[in-house]
Design a protein around this motif. Structure first.
Motif, PDB file in Angstrom:
ATOM      1  N   LYS A  91       0.836  -1.193   0.000  1.00 29.05           N
ATOM      2  CA  LYS A  91       0.000   0.000   0.000  1.00 29.05           C
ATOM      3  C   LYS A  91       0.875   1.249   0.000  1.00 29.05           C
ATOM      4  N   LEU A 144      -0.644  11.290  -2.032  1.00 32.86           N
ATOM      5  CA  LEU A 144      -1.773  10.383  -2.223  1.00 32.86           C
ATOM      6  C   LEU A 144      -2.847  11.013  -3.099  1.00 32.86           C
ATOM      7  N   VAL A 191      -3.612   2.002  -2.639  1.00 29.50           N
ATOM      8  CA  VAL A 191      -3.996   2.310  -1.258  1.00 29.50           C
ATOM      9  C   VAL A 191      -5.329   1.630  -0.953  1.00 29.50           C
TER      10      VAL A 191
END
Length: 205
Positions: free
Chosen positions: A3, A11, A42
């Motif tokens: 992840k 992100l 993620v």
């Protein structure tokens, strides 16, 4: 799968990039937030740190697209100077170039159903792009007698619509709509017909 996102410090952009790829592959309504999260590496829960839902994610993709688009339009306008005609024609060609080079952004901006007024930031940058074309139209329309001069917003909207139509019908590989002419040629000839009608360029011999 390892992840990412929590550690690479970007992100939000990773999710936008993932959404752009999915938009190109599946369309703006053909993917889920979970798919975007998986593409970005993620967990689905991580998406909600930045976006309330898929439409917010697409709106951010559209906002970034308008930033690129506005810069490209401004570059085309500046490159065409000092000729108002060259500057105006360059902005039309820039529309076609943008759609080809940035299809994910283009779809998010014009085919997703997301309103440009969804956020103040999106509205502002969309207006910046429109302002470039309106300025090019205003410069060129000074050569028309005032009583015959269309409003710059109408003038630019006509060319925007023409550019958009060429992109949608002939530059994005729509099934059954192939043209015997290159999109660039269709756009150039269409703008030429429009400008001749306004008396801005001489008629063909």
């Amino acid at each position: 799968m390892r992840k990412r996102g929590y550690h690479h410090g970007n992100l939000k952009q990773a999710l936008v990039d993932a959404a752009l790829k999915l938009i190109e592959e599946k369309g703006p309504t053909g993917f889920t937030l979970s798919e975007a999260a998986k593409q970005a590496g993620v967990t689905p829960a991580a998406v909600y740190r930045h976006f309330e839902g898929r439409e917010d994610l697409i709106a951010e993709a559209a906002r970034q697209g308008y930033e690129i688009f506005a810069d490209l339009m401004q570059y085309a306008y500046d490159k065409g100077q000092p000729s108002s005609l060259a500057a105006f024609e360059a902005t039309g060609r820039a529309y076609l170039a943008f759609a080809r080079k940035h299809p994910g952004h283009y779809i998010a901006m014009f085919e997703s159903g997301i309103s440009v007024n969804r956020t103040p930031e999106l509205a502002a940058v969309a207006q910046r792009a429109r302002n470039v074309l309106e300025r090019a139209a205003s410069d060129l329309s000074q050569r028309i007698p005032p009583e015959k001069r269309p409003p710059p917003s109408m003038f630019s909207a006509h060319v925007w619509a023409l550019s958009h139509g060429v992109v949608e019908l002939f530059a994005r590989n729509s099934p059954g709509t192939q043209s015997p002419f290159p999109p660039e040629q269709l756009l150039e000839s269409g703008i030429g017909v429009y400008l001749r009608g306004l008396g801005l360029i001489a008629p063909d011999d």
